[in-house]
Design a protein around this motif. Structure first.
Motif, PDB file in Angstrom:
ATOM      1  N   ASP A   1       2.211  -7.396   1.267  1.00 46.17           N
ATOM      2  CA  ASP A   1       1.611  -6.487   2.252  1.00 46.17           C
ATOM      3  C   ASP A   1       0.210  -6.927   2.670  1.00 46.17           C
ATOM      4  O   ASP A   1      -0.500  -7.567   1.904  1.00 46.17           O
ATOM      5  CB  ASP A   1       1.440  -5.074   1.666  1.00 46.17           C
TER       6      ASP A   1
ATOM      7  N   ARG B   1       0.925  -2.588   5.393  1.00 48.63           N
ATOM      8  CA  ARG B   1       2.221  -2.916   5.969  1.00 48.63           C
ATOM      9  C   ARG B   1       2.796  -4.143   5.286  1.00 48.63           C
ATOM     10  O   ARG B   1       2.071  -5.106   5.024  1.00 48.63           O
ATOM     11  CB  ARG B   1       2.027  -3.216   7.463  1.00 48.63           C
TER      12      ARG B   1
ATOM     13  N   VAL C   1       4.491  -7.597   5.332  1.00 39.84           N
ATOM     14  CA  VAL C   1       4.563  -8.594   6.401  1.00 39.84           C
ATOM     15  C   VAL C   1       5.225  -9.907   6.007  1.00 39.84           C
ATOM     16  O   VAL C   1       5.890 -10.522   6.829  1.00 39.84           O
ATOM     17  CB  VAL C   1       3.168  -8.918   6.983  1.00 39.84           C
TER      18      VAL C   1
ATOM     19  N   LEU D   1       0.892 -15.085  10.740  1.00 37.99           N
ATOM     20  CA  LEU D   1       1.049 -13.887  11.564  1.00 37.99           C
ATOM     21  C   LEU D   1      -0.328 -13.426  12.013  1.00 37.99           C
ATOM     22  O   LEU D   1      -1.251 -13.329  11.204  1.00 37.99           O
ATOM     23  CB  LEU D   1       1.731 -12.759  10.773  1.00 37.99           C
TER      24      LEU D   1
ATOM     25  N   HIS E   1      -2.238 -10.216  13.655  1.00 35.89           N
ATOM     26  CA  HIS E   1      -2.015  -8.775  13.777  1.00 35.89           C
ATOM     27  C   HIS E   1      -3.144  -8.139  14.577  1.00 35.89           C
ATOM     28  O   HIS E   1      -4.286  -8.602  14.532  1.00 35.89           O
ATOM     29  CB  HIS E   1      -2.009  -8.116  12.381  1.00 35.89           C
TER      30      HIS E   1
ATOM     31  N   GLN F   1       3.694  -4.276  15.523  1.00 39.55           N
ATOM     32  CA  GLN F   1       4.258  -5.571  15.121  1.00 39.55           C
ATOM     33  C   GLN F   1       3.199  -6.664  15.282  1.00 39.55           C
ATOM     34  O   GLN F   1       2.264  -6.518  16.072  1.00 39.55           O
ATOM     35  CB  GLN F   1       5.461  -5.918  16.016  1.00 39.55           C
ATOM     36  N   PRO F   2       3.338  -7.779  14.540  1.00 40.69           N
ATOM     37  CA  PRO F   2       2.421  -8.905  14.749  1.00 40.69           C
ATOM     38  C   PRO F   2       2.423  -9.331  16.218  1.00 40.69           C
ATOM     39  O   PRO F   2       3.472  -9.331  16.859  1.00 40.69           O
ATOM     40  CB  PRO F   2       2.996 -10.008  13.857  1.00 40.69           C
TER      41      PRO F   2
ATOM     42  N   THR G   1       3.430 -14.953  16.045  1.00 37.37           N
ATOM     43  CA  THR G   1       4.039 -15.535  14.846  1.00 37.37           C
ATOM     44  C   THR G   1       4.050 -17.045  15.017  1.00 37.37           C
ATOM     45  O   THR G   1       4.537 -17.555  16.028  1.00 37.37           O
ATOM     46  CB  THR G   1       5.492 -15.048  14.664  1.00 37.37           C
TER      47      THR G   1
END
Length: 326
Positions: free
Chosen positions: A231, A247, A249, A281, A283, A289-290, A293
């Motif tokens: 996370d 979160r 990830v 990622l 953020h 959401q990211p 990526t």
């Protein structure tokens, strides 16, 4: 310097060796180019970067190597000194490394004849992170698996020594909080130390382990971010000692957390260097959401540009750069 679409990187720089760590200079060096340092198995390369996002006359990216420093052993971490200047005659480059032999090495160079380094001994186990005092650069703090955080002067003398309950993973020194040090431990605790009294003054809790990396937000001193387990976690230190936001990830475990230097809601995390690729990622706290990526062949290290929403990761004979939206 080509735009590389195959791995959705914005740019790549080819290197002679595996890149274990990469670090943009977070301080103004008095030059329009950005300084970047990267470490391999036995050397550190210092170079300059210029991107089309900041200069319309640049096509894509310009990279130039200024000097390669022989290191003799694998480089595990790099910190830049605020005393580094490219606008003086002669210029001064100063940075410190942590290596797999548990030593710190302080390098000073004028990019011509003067190339000096000093070795600092004291840690008895692997050094995970280090940072210069951000105002004058006269001290260096380091954290280690030996359950200590140490503060050194530029001669390698220990000025402070904090005993930690578990391995120290990250250490941060904020330009606006010159007398406080943030230390993140593997057991999920992040502590702030007052450097005058040499006492802990505040602690934050992840409530999960292992904490692998933490960062103090450059644009907002009240925000702390970290990765623990798989996370990311964010704290507002005025509100609670527990995270306000977290979160999951990275499936395999998260490895690094770094705040952007230009936006207090923007940060990046990396997964553990896997068998083939690692995941980057990016953020934004306003998005569920990211927002980006990226994958890099066995990536390591993570660093943000000083003035652009652009981050870099090291890898196998390459540095990968990603430009993101604000």
């Amino acid at each position: 310097m080509k735009q590389d679409s195959t791995r959705n990187t914005s740019y790549t720089v080819d290197c002679e060796d595996y890149v274990h760590v990469v670090k943009f200079n977070p301080f103004d060096s008095g030059d329009s180019c950005s300084l970047i340092a990267y470490g391999g198995n036995n050397y550190v390369v210092v170079g300059t970067c210029r991107f089309q996002e900041e200069d319309a006359e640049v096509e894509g990216m310009q990279y130039k190597t200024l000097r390669t420093f022989h290191h003799g052993i694998r480089v595990d971490a790099i910190a830049w000194s605020p005393e580094t200047r490219l606008d003086t005659i002669p210029p001064q480059i100063r940075f410190c490394t942590a290596a797999s032999d548990r030593k710190l090495r302080l390098f000073t160079s004028d990019l011509q004849d003067k190339n000096e380094f000093k070795t600092f001994d004291g840690h008895s186990d692997y050094i995970n992170d280090l940072v210069f005092a951000p105002s004058k650069g006269q001290e260096i703090a380091s954290v280690s698996d030996d359950h200590t955080c140490r503060v050194w002067d530029l001669e390698g003398n220990e000025k402070a020594h904090f005993v930690l309950p578990s391995p120290g993973m990250s250490v941060c020194w904020h330009p606006e909080e010159a007398f406080k040090l943030m230390v993140a431990e593997k057991n999920g605790t992040i502590r702030f130390y007052d450097l005058i009294t040499q006492q802990a003054i505040l602690s934050l809790e992840c409530e999960q382990t292992p904490l692998m990396s933490a960062d103090w937000c450059f644009k907002n001193t009240l925000k702390i971010g970290a990765v623990a387990g798989s996370d990311w976690l964010i704290w507002d230190i005025t509100r609670s000692s527990y995270p306000q936001d977290k979160r999951p990830v990275h499936v395999d475990r998260a490895r690094l957390f770094r705040w952007s230097r230009v936006n207090e809601n923007l940060f990046a995390t990396t997964g553990y260097p896997g068998k083939t690729t690692t995941q980057l990622l990016v953020h934004h706290l306003g998005h569920p959401q990211p927002i980006l990526t990226g994958t890099a062949a066995v990536g390591s290290g993570l660093t943000w540009h000083r003035t652009l929403p652009l981050c870099a990761v090291g890898g196998d004979h390459k540095i990968f750069f990603w430009v993101t939206e604000m």
